[in-house]
Design an enzyme around this catalytic site. Structure first.
Site, PDB file in Angstrom:
ATOM      1  N   CYS A 170       0.809  -1.227   0.000  1.00 55.40           N
ATOM      2  CA  CYS A 170       0.000   0.000   0.000  1.00 55.40           C
ATOM      3  C   CYS A 170       0.845   1.281   0.000  1.00 55.40           C
ATOM      4  O   CYS A 170       0.328   2.361  -0.252  1.00 55.40           O
ATOM      5  CB  CYS A 170      -0.947  -0.009   1.188  1.00 55.40           C
ATOM      6  SG  CYS A 170      -2.127  -1.370   1.109  1.00 55.40           S
TER       7      CYS A 170
ATOM      8  N   HIS B  71      -3.555   7.069   2.259  1.00 54.93           N
ATOM      9  CA  HIS B  71      -3.908   5.765   1.704  1.00 54.93           C
ATOM     10  C   HIS B  71      -5.290   5.395   2.239  1.00 54.93           C
ATOM     11  O   HIS B  71      -5.582   5.593   3.423  1.00 54.93           O
ATOM     12  CB  HIS B  71      -2.855   4.736   2.130  1.00 54.93           C
ATOM     13  CG  HIS B  71      -3.267   3.340   1.821  1.00 54.93           C
ATOM     14  ND1 HIS B  71      -3.649   2.948   0.565  1.00 54.93           N
ATOM     15  CD2 HIS B  71      -3.383   2.234   2.614  1.00 54.93           C
ATOM     16  CE1 HIS B  71      -3.982   1.662   0.589  1.00 54.93           C
ATOM     17  NE2 HIS B  71      -3.830   1.212   1.816  1.00 54.93           N
TER      18      HIS B  71
ATOM     19  N   ASN C  42     -10.148  -0.316  -0.642  1.00 55.47           N
ATOM     20  CA  ASN C  42      -8.685  -0.251  -0.653  1.00 55.47           C
ATOM     21  C   ASN C  42      -8.173  -0.810  -1.982  1.00 55.47           C
ATOM     22  O   ASN C  42      -8.253  -2.011  -2.226  1.00 55.47           O
ATOM     23  CB  ASN C  42      -8.139  -1.069   0.527  1.00 55.47           C
ATOM     24  CG  ASN C  42      -6.625  -0.979   0.649  1.00 55.47           C
ATOM     25  OD1 ASN C  42      -5.947  -0.467  -0.258  1.00 55.47           O
ATOM     26  ND2 ASN C  42      -6.083  -1.480   1.750  1.00 55.47           N
TER      27      ASN C  42
HETATM   28  N1  COA Z   1     -18.773  -8.610   8.887  1.00 49.53           N
HETATM   29  C1  COA Z   1     -19.212  -8.836  10.140  1.00 49.53           C
HETATM   30  N2  COA Z   1     -18.381  -9.142  11.141  1.00 49.53           N
HETATM   31  C2  COA Z   1     -17.068  -9.243  10.870  1.00 49.53           C
HETATM   32  C3  COA Z   1     -16.552  -9.020   9.589  1.00 49.53           C
HETATM   33  C4  COA Z   1     -17.463  -8.707   8.569  1.00 49.53           C
HETATM   34  N3  COA Z   1     -17.088  -8.455   7.294  1.00 49.53           N
HETATM   35  N4  COA Z   1     -15.225  -9.184   9.625  1.00 49.53           N
HETATM   36  C5  COA Z   1     -14.900  -9.474  10.882  1.00 49.53           C
HETATM   37  N5  COA Z   1     -16.012  -9.523  11.636  1.00 49.53           N
HETATM   38  C6  COA Z   1     -16.144  -9.835  13.059  1.00 49.53           C
HETATM   39  C7  COA Z   1     -14.943 -10.537  13.590  1.00 49.53           C
HETATM   40  O1  COA Z   1     -15.038 -11.916  13.320  1.00 49.53           O
HETATM   41  C8  COA Z   1     -15.038 -10.215  15.067  1.00 49.53           C
HETATM   42  O2  COA Z   1     -15.976 -11.080  15.658  1.00 49.53           O
HETATM   43  P1  COA Z   1     -15.653 -11.781  17.067  1.00 49.53           P
HETATM   44  O3  COA Z   1     -15.511 -10.633  18.033  1.00 49.53           O
HETATM   45  O4  COA Z   1     -16.848 -12.629  17.288  1.00 49.53           O
HETATM   46  O5  COA Z   1     -14.378 -12.524  16.858  1.00 49.53           O
HETATM   47  C9  COA Z   1     -15.663  -8.824  15.087  1.00 49.53           C
HETATM   48  O6  COA Z   1     -16.222  -8.616  13.782  1.00 49.53           O
HETATM   49  C10 COA Z   1     -14.665  -7.733  15.375  1.00 49.53           C
HETATM   50  O7  COA Z   1     -13.518  -7.967  14.583  1.00 49.53           O
HETATM   51  P2  COA Z   1     -12.266  -7.049  14.689  1.00 49.53           P
HETATM   52  O8  COA Z   1     -11.148  -7.655  13.956  1.00 49.53           O
HETATM   53  O9  COA Z   1     -12.075  -6.643  16.119  1.00 49.53           O
HETATM   54  O10 COA Z   1     -12.800  -5.761  13.925  1.00 49.53           O
HETATM   55  P3  COA Z   1     -12.068  -4.403  13.719  1.00 49.53           P
HETATM   56  O11 COA Z   1     -12.847  -3.316  14.322  1.00 49.53           O
HETATM   57  O12 COA Z   1     -10.602  -4.466  14.032  1.00 49.53           O
HETATM   58  O13 COA Z   1     -12.201  -4.226  12.122  1.00 49.53           O
HETATM   59  C11 COA Z   1     -10.875  -4.480  10.132  1.00 49.53           C
HETATM   60  C12 COA Z   1     -11.617  -5.183  11.274  1.00 49.53           C
HETATM   61  C13 COA Z   1     -10.221  -5.509   9.240  1.00 49.53           C
HETATM   62  C14 COA Z   1     -11.888  -3.660   9.348  1.00 49.53           C
HETATM   63  C15 COA Z   1      -9.818  -3.529  10.751  1.00 49.53           C
HETATM   64  O14 COA Z   1      -9.069  -4.214  11.715  1.00 49.53           O
HETATM   65  C16 COA Z   1      -8.896  -2.949   9.729  1.00 49.53           C
HETATM   66  O15 COA Z   1      -9.305  -2.162   8.899  1.00 49.53           O
HETATM   67  N6  COA Z   1      -7.590  -3.284   9.818  1.00 49.53           N
HETATM   68  C17 COA Z   1      -6.596  -2.735   8.920  1.00 49.53           C
HETATM   69  C18 COA Z   1      -6.698  -3.428   7.639  1.00 49.53           C
HETATM   70  C19 COA Z   1      -5.952  -2.726   6.547  1.00 49.53           C
HETATM   71  O16 COA Z   1      -6.170  -1.580   6.338  1.00 49.53           O
HETATM   72  N7  COA Z   1      -5.109  -3.440   5.839  1.00 49.53           N
HETATM   73  C20 COA Z   1      -4.525  -3.004   4.623  1.00 49.53           C
HETATM   74  C21 COA Z   1      -3.127  -2.540   4.720  1.00 49.53           C
HETATM   75  S1  COA Z   1      -2.975  -0.990   5.437  1.00 49.53           S
END
Ligand code: COA
Length: 335
Positions: free
Chosen positions: A116, A257, A287
């Protein structure tokens, strides 16, 4: 005779967005998720998917859009640098394929793999080539077909990514008011464990086993990446302001980004910037990895919001880990 110092400045932009839209409702039909969850956790409403090509097609179409808007011929391009994490092949590189598709018969070039952050890293490299005085027209492409490495059975990741291509042209200027001024770029390989594609490379070549275990897709520990991204992007964006004596008043635009709206908000907050000064299109495209930053530049320039003389800070974070910020003064005449 003493050569005059030249500065590298962006003099052209172009983009390509595939027509097919995958909205949040679509994801409700393929995994256990909801429009509400996706919007509140990520800020994403829709993303695009290319159905008639590969990353080089996204990149080539973006460069053709740039050339058309500049009324410029492909023969004029000296060098092309392509930022991508989804090359058409391991080799040849995607730049060769773009070069051939657009007919840039006088260009050389190469790919940059920094996930990214790749567009920032490529832009820094291109600026060096232009400032050396040796190259006059260098095109930097950010293009990714993320749908080709996305596991549509993995609800944690599949909702995040989309396809797009965007490009900028860098040329020399003798006017010190404009162009790329400064950058802070970082890498840290300990990030590998949190965000990677596990198989297909020399560490774990493709096999029946790797396919069966779904190891050719994006692997990500989202929560950890989120934490690193918030800190990494916010720190370098703040540092570059300090280093260049820029206050939040001085900064016209943050171009972050587009990975997660909450990461973007945290970065803007650390810089003391109001929301109105932050380029955002994650809601429309998700993204798109190397394409997010140039895509913002194209859209905000073409809709008249990004103006000549604006102080602009680009910021990114990605797999590696890789991250950084870059400060430039926009030098293109207003549309
Ligand atoms: N729909 C519904 N629930 C979902 C889900 C979806 N698409 N994806 C994950 N969940 C659930 C998880 O399973 C988890 O459930 P649990 O508590 O029963 O285990 C719950 O939602 C919370 O998950 P969590 O990982 O704590 O969510 P979060 O607030 O951290 O959001 C991301 C997840 C991936 C959106 C976030 O962590 C993120 O954006 N990370 C950075 C990713 C990124 O930008 N990467 C690219 C390079 S920079």
């Amino acid at each position: 005779m003493i050569d005059k110092r030249v500065f590298a400045t962006i003099t052209g932009v172009g983009h390509y967005l595939p027509e097919k839209v995958l909205d949040n409702k679509y994801f409700e039909t393929i995994v256990d998720t909801s429009d509400e969850w996706i919007m509140t956790r990520t800020g994403i409403k829709e993303r695009r998917m290319i159905e008639d090509g590969a990353t080089s097609d996204l990149g080539a179409r973006a460069v053709l859009d740039l050339l058309k808007s500049k009324n410029m011929s492909p023969e004029e391009i000296d060098c092309i640098i392509t930022a991508t994490v989804t090359p058409d092949y391991f080799f040849p590189n995607t730049t060769c394929l773009i070069q051939q598709k657009i007919g840039a018969v006088n260009a050389w070039g190469y790919d940059v793999n920094a996930a990214c952050s790749a567009f920032l890293f490529a832009l820094e490299s291109a600026a060096g080539l232009v400032e050396s005085g040796k190259y006059k027209k260098v095109v930097v492409v950010g293009a990714d077909k993320m749908t080709s490495i996305t596991d549509y059975q993995d609800r944690n990741n599949c909702i995040l990514f989309g396809d797009a291509g965007a490009a900028v042209l860098l040329e020399p200027t003798e006017d010190p008011k404009y162009g790329i001024k400064d950058s802070i770029l970082r890498i840290d390989g300990t990030g590998r464990d949190f965000l990677m594609m596990k198989a297909g490379g020399s560490a774990m070549p493709a096999s029946e086993e790797t396919v069966k275990n779904r190891l050719h897709y994006i692997y990500q520990e989202g929560k950890s990446v989120f934490k690193f991204a918030v800190k990494g992007m916010a720190d370098v964006s703040y540092e570059i302001m300090q280093k260049n004596n820029l206050t939040s008043e001085d900064v016209a635009w943050l171009v972050p980004h587009q990975a997660n709206l909450r990461i973007i908000d945290a970065t803007a907050q650390r810089m003391g910037l109001q929301k109105e000064k932050v380029m955002i299109n994650i809601d429309k495209y998700g993204n798109t990895t190397a394409a997010t930053i140039p895509l913002c530049l194209v859209e905000y320039y073409r809709n008249g919001k990004l103006k000549k003389g604006d102080n602009v800070i680009l910021a990114a974070f990605g797999a590696g880990f890789t991250w950084g910020s870059l400060y430039l003064v926009w030098g293109m005449d207003n549309v």
